[in-house]
Write an enzyme that holds these catalytic residues in place. Structure first.
Site, PDB file in Angstrom:
ATOM      1  N   ASP A   1     -25.444  20.526   7.677  1.00  0.00           N
ATOM      2  CA  ASP A   1     -25.957  19.159   7.844  1.00  0.00           C
ATOM      3  C   ASP A   1     -25.020  18.248   8.626  1.00  0.00           C
ATOM      4  O   ASP A   1     -25.039  17.032   8.455  1.00  0.00           O
ATOM      5  CB  ASP A   1     -26.209  18.569   6.450  1.00  0.00           C
ATOM      6  CG  ASP A   1     -25.019  18.771   5.530  1.00  0.00           C
ATOM      7  OD1 ASP A   1     -23.885  18.906   6.050  1.00  0.00           O
ATOM      8  OD2 ASP A   1     -25.210  18.796   4.299  1.00  0.00           O
TER       9      ASP A   1
ATOM     10  N   GLU B   1     -25.180  13.056   6.161  1.00  0.00           N
ATOM     11  CA  GLU B   1     -25.653  14.442   6.003  1.00  0.00           C
ATOM     12  C   GLU B   1     -27.068  14.556   5.455  1.00  0.00           C
ATOM     13  O   GLU B   1     -27.817  15.446   5.851  1.00  0.00           O
ATOM     14  CB  GLU B   1     -24.676  15.240   5.123  1.00  0.00           C
ATOM     15  CG  GLU B   1     -23.322  15.524   5.769  1.00  0.00           C
ATOM     16  CD  GLU B   1     -22.322  14.372   5.629  1.00  0.00           C
ATOM     17  OE1 GLU B   1     -22.677  13.324   5.030  1.00  0.00           O
ATOM     18  OE2 GLU B   1     -21.178  14.511   6.119  1.00  0.00           O
TER      19      GLU B   1
ATOM     20  N   HIS C   1     -12.735  14.032   1.802  1.00  0.00           N
ATOM     21  CA  HIS C   1     -12.964  13.646   3.203  1.00  0.00           C
ATOM     22  C   HIS C   1     -14.237  12.849   3.409  1.00  0.00           C
ATOM     23  O   HIS C   1     -14.452  12.287   4.475  1.00  0.00           O
ATOM     24  CB  HIS C   1     -13.030  14.890   4.103  1.00  0.00           C
ATOM     25  CG  HIS C   1     -14.243  15.737   3.883  1.00  0.00           C
ATOM     26  ND1 HIS C   1     -15.468  15.444   4.435  1.00  0.00           N
ATOM     27  CD2 HIS C   1     -14.437  16.863   3.157  1.00  0.00           C
ATOM     28  CE1 HIS C   1     -16.357  16.362   4.073  1.00  0.00           C
ATOM     29  NE2 HIS C   1     -15.760  17.236   3.281  1.00  0.00           N
TER      30      HIS C   1
ATOM     31  N   HIS D   1      -7.288  16.818   4.794  1.00  0.00           N
ATOM     32  CA  HIS D   1      -8.196  16.890   5.948  1.00  0.00           C
ATOM     33  C   HIS D   1      -7.480  16.284   7.165  1.00  0.00           C
ATOM     34  O   HIS D   1      -6.680  15.366   7.016  1.00  0.00           O
ATOM     35  CB  HIS D   1      -9.456  16.086   5.610  1.00  0.00           C
ATOM     36  CG  HIS D   1     -10.611  16.288   6.555  1.00  0.00           C
ATOM     37  ND1 HIS D   1     -10.627  15.733   7.809  1.00  0.00           N
ATOM     38  CD2 HIS D   1     -11.775  16.961   6.424  1.00  0.00           C
ATOM     39  CE1 HIS D   1     -11.754  16.069   8.416  1.00  0.00           C
ATOM     40  NE2 HIS D   1     -12.475  16.819   7.590  1.00  0.00           N
TER      41      HIS D   1
ATOM     42  N   ARG E   1     -17.251  10.643   4.244  1.00  0.00           N
ATOM     43  CA  ARG E   1     -17.344   9.393   4.997  1.00  0.00           C
ATOM     44  C   ARG E   1     -17.668   8.200   4.089  1.00  0.00           C
ATOM     45  O   ARG E   1     -17.105   7.126   4.247  1.00  0.00           O
ATOM     46  CB  ARG E   1     -18.449   9.575   6.050  1.00  0.00           C
ATOM     47  CG  ARG E   1     -18.614   8.484   7.055  1.00  0.00           C
ATOM     48  CD  ARG E   1     -19.568   8.971   8.155  1.00  0.00           C
ATOM     49  NE  ARG E   1     -18.908   9.900   9.043  1.00  0.00           N
ATOM     50  CZ  ARG E   1     -18.352   9.565  10.210  1.00  0.00           C
ATOM     51  NH1 ARG E   1     -18.397   8.322  10.620  1.00  0.00           N
ATOM     52  NH2 ARG E   1     -17.775  10.464  10.964  1.00  0.00           N
TER      53      ARG E   1
ATOM     54  N   GLU F   1     -28.735  27.304   4.924  1.00  0.00           N
ATOM     55  CA  GLU F   1     -28.467  26.274   3.903  1.00  0.00           C
ATOM     56  C   GLU F   1     -29.493  25.144   4.033  1.00  0.00           C
ATOM     57  O   GLU F   1     -29.164  23.952   3.988  1.00  0.00           O
ATOM     58  CB  GLU F   1     -27.034  25.734   4.003  1.00  0.00           C
ATOM     59  CG  GLU F   1     -26.511  25.110   2.712  1.00  0.00           C
ATOM     60  CD  GLU F   1     -25.086  24.577   2.843  1.00  0.00           C
ATOM     61  OE1 GLU F   1     -24.877  23.526   3.447  1.00  0.00           O
ATOM     62  OE2 GLU F   1     -24.180  25.247   2.329  1.00  0.00           O
TER      63      GLU F   1
HETATM   64  C1  UD1 Z   1     -17.501  16.460   9.339  1.00  0.00           C
HETATM   65  C2  UD1 Z   1     -18.991  16.372   8.979  1.00  0.00           C
HETATM   66  C3  UD1 Z   1     -19.183  16.505   7.472  1.00  0.00           C
HETATM   67  C4  UD1 Z   1     -18.470  17.734   6.941  1.00  0.00           C
HETATM   68  C5  UD1 Z   1     -17.003  17.689   7.373  1.00  0.00           C
HETATM   69  C6  UD1 Z   1     -16.281  18.950   6.927  1.00  0.00           C
HETATM   70  C7  UD1 Z   1     -20.429  14.938  10.357  1.00  0.00           C
HETATM   71  C8  UD1 Z   1     -20.934  13.565  10.573  1.00  0.00           C
HETATM   72  N1  UD1 Z   1     -19.530  15.081   9.387  1.00  0.00           N
HETATM   73  O1  UD1 Z   1     -16.892  15.299   8.790  1.00  0.00           O
HETATM   74  O2  UD1 Z   1     -20.561  16.609   7.190  1.00  0.00           O
HETATM   75  O3  UD1 Z   1     -18.570  17.729   5.539  1.00  0.00           O
HETATM   76  O4  UD1 Z   1     -16.939  17.622   8.795  1.00  0.00           O
HETATM   77  O5  UD1 Z   1     -14.888  18.772   6.968  1.00  0.00           O
HETATM   78  O6  UD1 Z   1     -20.813  15.840  11.041  1.00  0.00           O
HETATM   79  N2  UD1 Z   1     -10.075  15.936  13.093  1.00  0.00           N
HETATM   80  C9  UD1 Z   1      -9.078  16.564  13.799  1.00  0.00           C
HETATM   81  N3  UD1 Z   1      -9.064  17.934  13.826  1.00  0.00           N
HETATM   82  C10 UD1 Z   1      -9.969  18.701  13.167  1.00  0.00           C
HETATM   83  C11 UD1 Z   1     -10.973  18.049  12.420  1.00  0.00           C
HETATM   84  C12 UD1 Z   1     -11.018  16.664  12.413  1.00  0.00           C
HETATM   85  O7  UD1 Z   1      -8.243  15.924  14.401  1.00  0.00           O
HETATM   86  O8  UD1 Z   1      -9.888  19.932  13.213  1.00  0.00           O
HETATM   87  C13 UD1 Z   1     -10.112  14.449  13.029  1.00  0.00           C
HETATM   88  C14 UD1 Z   1     -10.499  13.740  14.352  1.00  0.00           C
HETATM   89  O9  UD1 Z   1      -9.791  12.541  14.417  1.00  0.00           O
HETATM   90  C15 UD1 Z   1     -11.974  13.451  14.135  1.00  0.00           C
HETATM   91  C16 UD1 Z   1     -11.995  13.129  12.643  1.00  0.00           C
HETATM   92  O10 UD1 Z   1     -11.069  14.042  12.060  1.00  0.00           O
HETATM   93  O11 UD1 Z   1     -12.435  12.406  14.960  1.00  0.00           O
HETATM   94  C17 UD1 Z   1     -13.333  13.246  11.957  1.00  0.00           C
HETATM   95  O12 UD1 Z   1     -13.964  14.478  12.252  1.00  0.00           O
HETATM   96  P1  UD1 Z   1     -15.584  14.536  12.189  1.00  0.00           P
HETATM   97  O13 UD1 Z   1     -16.031  15.926  12.450  1.00  0.00           O
HETATM   98  O14 UD1 Z   1     -16.195  13.471  13.016  1.00  0.00           O
HETATM   99  O15 UD1 Z   1     -15.906  14.107  10.702  1.00  0.00           O
HETATM  100  P2  UD1 Z   1     -15.493  14.771   9.311  1.00  0.00           P
HETATM  101  O16 UD1 Z   1     -15.149  13.647   8.414  1.00  0.00           O
HETATM  102  O17 UD1 Z   1     -14.543  15.867   9.531  1.00  0.00           O
HETATM  103  N1  UDP Z   2     -11.067  24.887   2.844  1.00  0.00           N
HETATM  104  C1  UDP Z   2     -10.078  25.583   3.546  1.00  0.00           C
HETATM  105  N2  UDP Z   2      -8.809  25.066   3.614  1.00  0.00           N
HETATM  106  C2  UDP Z   2      -8.488  23.894   3.022  1.00  0.00           C
HETATM  107  C3  UDP Z   2      -9.498  23.169   2.328  1.00  0.00           C
HETATM  108  C4  UDP Z   2     -10.781  23.695   2.270  1.00  0.00           C
HETATM  109  O1  UDP Z   2     -10.342  26.665   4.072  1.00  0.00           O
HETATM  110  O2  UDP Z   2      -7.324  23.481   3.109  1.00  0.00           O
HETATM  111  C5  UDP Z   2     -12.440  25.430   2.805  1.00  0.00           C
HETATM  112  C6  UDP Z   2     -13.097  25.497   1.445  1.00  0.00           C
HETATM  113  O3  UDP Z   2     -12.807  26.722   0.802  1.00  0.00           O
HETATM  114  C7  UDP Z   2     -14.574  25.342   1.760  1.00  0.00           C
HETATM  115  C8  UDP Z   2     -14.584  24.508   3.030  1.00  0.00           C
HETATM  116  O4  UDP Z   2     -13.257  24.534   3.548  1.00  0.00           O
HETATM  117  O5  UDP Z   2     -15.181  26.581   2.057  1.00  0.00           O
HETATM  118  C9  UDP Z   2     -14.992  23.094   2.724  1.00  0.00           C
HETATM  119  O6  UDP Z   2     -14.796  22.296   3.845  1.00  0.00           O
HETATM  120  P1  UDP Z   2     -14.881  20.726   3.793  1.00  0.00           P
HETATM  121  O7  UDP Z   2     -14.539  20.253   2.420  1.00  0.00           O
HETATM  122  O8  UDP Z   2     -14.100  20.234   4.951  1.00  0.00           O
HETATM  123  O9  UDP Z   2     -16.413  20.436   4.120  1.00  0.00           O
HETATM  124  P2  UDP Z   2     -17.744  20.340   3.221  1.00  0.00           P
HETATM  125  O10 UDP Z   2     -17.911  21.618   2.502  1.00  0.00           O
HETATM  126  O11 UDP Z   2     -17.587  19.163   2.306  1.00  0.00           O
HETATM  127  O12 UDP Z   2     -18.812  20.087   4.235  1.00  0.00           O
END
Ligand code: UD1
Ligand code: UDP
Length: 398
Positions: A109, A145, A222, A255, A224, A131
């Site tokens: 999502d 989401e 993490h 995160h 939002r 999913e």
């Molecule tokens: C995203 C998803 C959320 C999911 C989450 C898993 C959307 C709107 N949100 O949220 O549904 O649960 O991923 O973790 O799609 N960043 C890095 N490196 C990375 C990852 C993130 O630098 O590898 C930083 C960047 O500044 C980026 C920010 O994190 O702009 C947010 O990442 P983003 O994918 O937009 O949102 P998440 O909160 O990670």
């Molecule tokens: N996870 C990981 N390393 C970490 C924290 C989480 O591999 O340091 C894995 C965790 O086992 C799960 C997934 O990341 O499978 C969850 O990701 P996240 O919480 O970012 O996203 P969400 O599931 O909430 O969309």
């Protein structure tokens, strides 16, 4: 060896199944599906990453040995939803036109999922949604989401629902039952595959804490809708807990989002029994879950994994689209109020009955065969084989 004429012709006629994914949880959950597609005689996987995440995505592809055929590299620091969506739409169309997939598979999502599904629909490519059917029934939580997954359902040709509850959600919205298969969640396949591997702890303080048998509270956050004040409250709650239980350890793999780090980390500085880490590679994180005493999280995937490992999970959200863990008694929704977090964790630390009532292994989300069912359903969609029976929790023959 070069393929013979017949083999080459057959390879040409294989259905091209493009899997588009962009974030850590999607990568973990599509990995078993990609592996299963690779072994299918009539289906050819084409993994495409959008790069919505970067380090956290690459970490998973490395662990599972996946080399994407294309990488859209869209991440920007502190990206906005519209900015991200605009980059995704612009980048996806040429990839679909160049690689001409017969189906596009998306998982979950995220914004990647919504853009990839809608862009595929615009190109008249059938969408398969892994999913499918999770619903919190609140459009604002989780945000965005809940909206993303509902919108994806509108353009999906094959809905792979992880549980009967998610299938029912889809049927209640008028989805054709013929297009829904209950597969179990592929995260359980990934977990079962990974958690049995030996790992070396990369952090020495964590290695020491585990060697000393200290009780570990694993924390991930993490979401939002928790950014800002709520997340700062989580930080303060953790500080209180660290001071109240000095013999126990809090472990927080943070995160990568700077907004999350700025909210939560300041409250945790200078505490001997708080270990903050970079995101852990999946095998190390699953071992950490296995070693945990209690899990405190707002993550979707962690809510699904921890029950399998018999760990009590306190979820820092007001609602969940994953009610099965709550029904099984291993997951409790506690919201994000600072005092409530402190009191709920304290109850589990101090009251054995409360702890053992939650610390029971339960597998409402899967039996490790979700990828097999998913790939059988995709093959069936193309008339290339039979479907498998739906996943039923606790049924070995399901
Ligand atoms: C995203 C998803 C959320 C999911 C989450 C898993 C959307 C709107 N949100 O949220 O549904 O649960 O991923 O973790 O799609 N960043 C890095 N490196 C990375 C990852 C993130 O630098 O590898 C930083 C960047 O500044 C980026 C920010 O994190 O702009 C947010 O990442 P983003 O994918 O937009 O949102 P998440 O909160 O990670
Ligand atoms: N996870 C990981 N390393 C970490 C924290 C989480 O591999 O340091 C894995 C965790 O086992 C799960 C997934 O990341 O499978 C969850 O990701 P996240 O919480 O970012 O996203 P969400 O599931 O909430 O969309």
């Amino acid at each position: 060896m070069e393929p013979t004429g017949g083999e080459a012709e057959f390879a040409m006629s294989k259905k091209r199944i493009m899997i588009v994914y962009g974030t850590r949880p999607e990568a973990i959950k599509v990995a078993p599906v990609i592996a299963t597609l690779e072994n299918h005689p009539a289906l050819d996987p084409l993994p495409v990453v959008t790069g919505q995440h970067r380090e956290m995505l690459d970490q998973v592809n490395t662990v599972f040995g996946i080399s994407p055929v294309s990488d859209l590299d869209v991440l920007k620091q502190e990206q906005t939803l519209n900015g991200l969506a605009a980059r995704l739409f612009a980048e996806l169309e040429p990839v679909y036109r160049d690689l001409t997939p017969d189906a596009v598979v998306v998982q979950g999502d995220t914004t990647t999922v919504l853009a990839a599904a809608l862009a595929a629909f615009y190109e008249r490519i059938p969408v398969v949604h892994i999913e499918a059917g999770l619903r919190s029934h609140n459009l604002m939580s989780p945000f965005p989401e809940e909206a993303n997954r509902k919108l994806v359902s509108q353009v999906t040709s094959l809905h792979l629902a992880p549980t009967m509850t998610s299938k029912d959600n889809l049927l209640n919205e008028g989805v054709d039952p013929e297009k829904v298969v209950v597969t179990g969640n592929t995260v359980i396949d990934a977990l079962f595959h990974t958690v049995r591997q030996d790992v070396e702890w990369t952090d020495s303080a964590l290695a020491d804490a585990i060697a000393e048998g200290r009780r570990i509270l694993v924390v991930t956050t993490h979401r939002r809708e928790n950014w800002g004040g709520a997340m700062e409250g989580v930080g303060r709650a953790l500080r209180t807990l660290a001071q109240r239980y000095p013999n126990d350890v809090i472990v927080l793999p943070a995160h990568r989002n700077p907004i999350v780090r700025q909210a939560i980390l300041p409250a945790l500085s200078g505490l001997e029994n708080v270990i903050t880490l970079e995101p852990l590679a999946y095998p190390e994180f699953t071992k950490l879950l296995e070693a945990a005493h209690i899990v405190l999280t707002d993550s979707g995937g962690v809510q699904e994994e921890a029950p399998s490992l018999g760990k009590p999970v306190l979820v820092m959200r007001e609602n969940t689209e994953r009610p099965e863990g709550v029904v099984a008694g291993t997951v409790k929704l506690i919201g994000t109020d600072e005092d409530r977090i402190v009191s709920e964790v304290s109850v589990l630390k101090e009251e054995e009955d409360a702890y053992f009532a939650m610390a029971r292994a339960a597998n409402p989300y899967g039996d490790g065969r979700a990828a097999e069912r998913s790939v059988a359903a995709i093959a069936h969609m193309f008339g290339l084989g039979p479907q498998m029976p739906d996943f039923v929790p606790g049924s070995p023959g399901s």
